[in-house]
Design an enzyme around this catalytic site. Sequence first.
Site, PDB file in Angstrom:
ATOM      1  N   THR A  34       1.856   6.924   0.276  1.00 30.03           N
ATOM      2  CA  THR A  34       0.921   5.853  -0.087  1.00 30.03           C
ATOM      3  C   THR A  34       0.979   5.533  -1.583  1.00 30.03           C
ATOM      4  O   THR A  34       1.409   6.368  -2.382  1.00 30.03           O
ATOM      5  CB  THR A  34      -0.523   6.294   0.249  1.00 30.03           C
ATOM      6  OG1 THR A  34      -1.411   5.197   0.118  1.00 30.03           O
ATOM      7  CG2 THR A  34      -1.003   7.408  -0.657  1.00 30.03           C
TER       8      THR A  34
ATOM      9  N   ARG B  56      -6.171   9.456 -10.249  1.00 27.68           N
ATOM     10  CA  ARG B  56      -6.870   9.732  -8.977  1.00 27.68           C
ATOM     11  C   ARG B  56      -5.850  10.097  -7.895  1.00 27.68           C
ATOM     12  O   ARG B  56      -4.841   9.437  -7.729  1.00 27.68           O
ATOM     13  CB  ARG B  56      -7.672   8.507  -8.545  1.00 27.68           C
ATOM     14  CG  ARG B  56      -8.403   8.643  -7.196  1.00 27.68           C
ATOM     15  CD  ARG B  56      -7.610   8.054  -6.058  1.00 27.68           C
ATOM     16  NE  ARG B  56      -8.371   7.977  -4.802  1.00 27.68           N
ATOM     17  CZ  ARG B  56      -7.839   7.689  -3.629  1.00 27.68           C
ATOM     18  NH1 ARG B  56      -6.541   7.449  -3.528  1.00 27.68           N
ATOM     19  NH2 ARG B  56      -8.576   7.625  -2.555  1.00 27.68           N
TER      20      ARG B  56
ATOM     21  N   THR C 116      -4.968   7.626   7.338  1.00 22.07           N
ATOM     22  CA  THR C 116      -4.908   6.509   6.405  1.00 22.07           C
ATOM     23  C   THR C 116      -6.350   6.057   6.168  1.00 22.07           C
ATOM     24  O   THR C 116      -7.242   6.388   6.936  1.00 22.07           O
ATOM     25  CB  THR C 116      -4.093   5.329   6.962  1.00 22.07           C
ATOM     26  OG1 THR C 116      -4.735   4.843   8.140  1.00 22.07           O
ATOM     27  CG2 THR C 116      -2.690   5.726   7.326  1.00 22.07           C
ATOM     28  N   GLY C 117      -6.553   5.279   5.121  1.00 23.00           N
ATOM     29  CA  GLY C 117      -7.902   4.804   4.834  1.00 23.00           C
ATOM     30  C   GLY C 117      -8.493   5.517   3.636  1.00 23.00           C
ATOM     31  O   GLY C 117      -7.751   6.048   2.791  1.00 23.00           O
TER      32      GLY C 117
ATOM     33  N   SER D 209       0.810  -1.224   0.000  1.00 15.53           N
ATOM     34  CA  SER D 209       0.000   0.000   0.000  1.00 15.53           C
ATOM     35  C   SER D 209       0.841   1.270   0.000  1.00 15.53           C
ATOM     36  O   SER D 209       0.292   2.371   0.046  1.00 15.53           O
ATOM     37  CB  SER D 209      -0.910   0.006   1.227  1.00 15.53           C
ATOM     38  OG  SER D 209      -0.142   0.124   2.406  1.00 15.53           O
TER      39      SER D 209
ATOM     40  N   THR E  47      -1.264   3.058   3.249  1.00 13.95           N
ATOM     41  CA  THR E  47      -0.682   4.353   3.644  1.00 13.95           C
ATOM     42  C   THR E  47       0.102   4.242   4.956  1.00 13.95           C
ATOM     43  O   THR E  47      -0.175   3.387   5.787  1.00 13.95           O
ATOM     44  CB  THR E  47      -1.773   5.450   3.815  1.00 13.95           C
ATOM     45  OG1 THR E  47      -2.602   5.473   2.658  1.00 13.95           O
ATOM     46  CG2 THR E  47      -1.193   6.828   4.048  1.00 13.95           C
TER      47      THR E  47
HETATM   48  N1  GLY Z   1      -5.521   7.245   2.162  1.00 14.74           N
HETATM   49  C1  GLY Z   1      -4.989   6.843   0.949  1.00 14.74           C
HETATM   50  C2  GLY Z   1      -5.827   7.115  -0.204  1.00 14.74           C
HETATM   51  O1  GLY Z   1      -7.039   7.116  -0.112  1.00 14.74           O
HETATM   52  O2  GLY Z   1      -5.289   7.320  -1.253  1.00 14.74           O
END
Ligand code: GLY
Length: 352
Positions: A224, A234, A257-258, A92, A206
């Site tokens: 990340t 994106r 994170t998330g 990740s 992340t």
């Molecule tokens: N928190 C990482 C992302 O959504 O890209």
Amino acid sequence: MTQVSRRGFLKSVAGMWAALPAVTAFPAIITSKTRAAARAMGKLPVLVCSRGEDWGTKTNAPGWEILKNGGSLLDAIEKSANVTELDPEDMSVGYGGLPNEEGVVQLDASCMYGPTHKAGCVAALEGIKTPSSVARLVLERTDHMMLVGHGAQRFAIAHGFQVENLLTERARLEWLKWKENLSTEDDWLPPADGVYRDRTGRPTGTINVLGVDAQGNVAGITTTSGLAYKIPGRIGDSPIIGAGLYVDNEVGAAGATGRGEEVIRTCGSFYIVQLMRQGMHPTKACLEACRRIVEINKRLGVKIDFTDKFVAVNKKGEVGCAAIGHTKEYKPEVAFTNPDGFVAMAGERFEV
Ligand code: GLY
């Protein structure tokens, strides 16, 4: 420094908060575990990693070597962030991260330094294993704040970074499985048995590394590979100052994170730092950021099938963590190293 492992001893600092609604004042319930956790934190310098014991130990090690010897705070957080970026086992972050829907790894990172209140960010950066180092260079060697895509890569090349293939075999196979199981209507077929399997989840890993030096200066990094199988281009919360990272030298730092979209639209890290500015404990401020996300989605009638986690540290060296949780088993973790040693502890869960 004495390396003190507190496994199983400090893991449930969450007990300090668990029985309490998120908006209560600092809890009056004190147990021996919470006393031990409270004793361990609140010392400077401190280095914080948004993961538990295993990753926390290896991530914090190089940064702590720098910090404990009075070295540069930015060097410390960068070297620690690089550990995960360079490790292909982590899918990740950095090298080995899961790619976008076209099988291309695109990385996001940010770096913010309290004393100058400056930040550097890179987004949708391809081919560079350590985006946090490039983000730091944007901070220190440009008068810009964010570089994206090809421009970010050209900037990295100008500073001597090598362009490399970031897609490991393991990540490629995961991506291919996702792609082949995406639809029964397209031309991509799953192997051998031809059976369509459930789509695998779309992890958002992340890592946040936050630090406060002995003088009380604050800095942070978030890095990340973003939402797995995202639409090319994106950009998540990690490179957005105020969302995936925020640092204020008068207050402290927070990182997320998330699911990044949720963090962006609530300015999660900025919100936490503002709450800490008003005197709120880091864990409680993190809980409030979770609450905000949950409330918005509930009001809109949206199913909360994602998670977000926040970590924070204040200028005194007090550390906190909270996450949106779906099961009682889930305990968000955070780790920190300070002059007392290494501590991995559970944060608080905001239940949905
Ligand atoms: N928190 C990482 C992302 O959504 O890209």
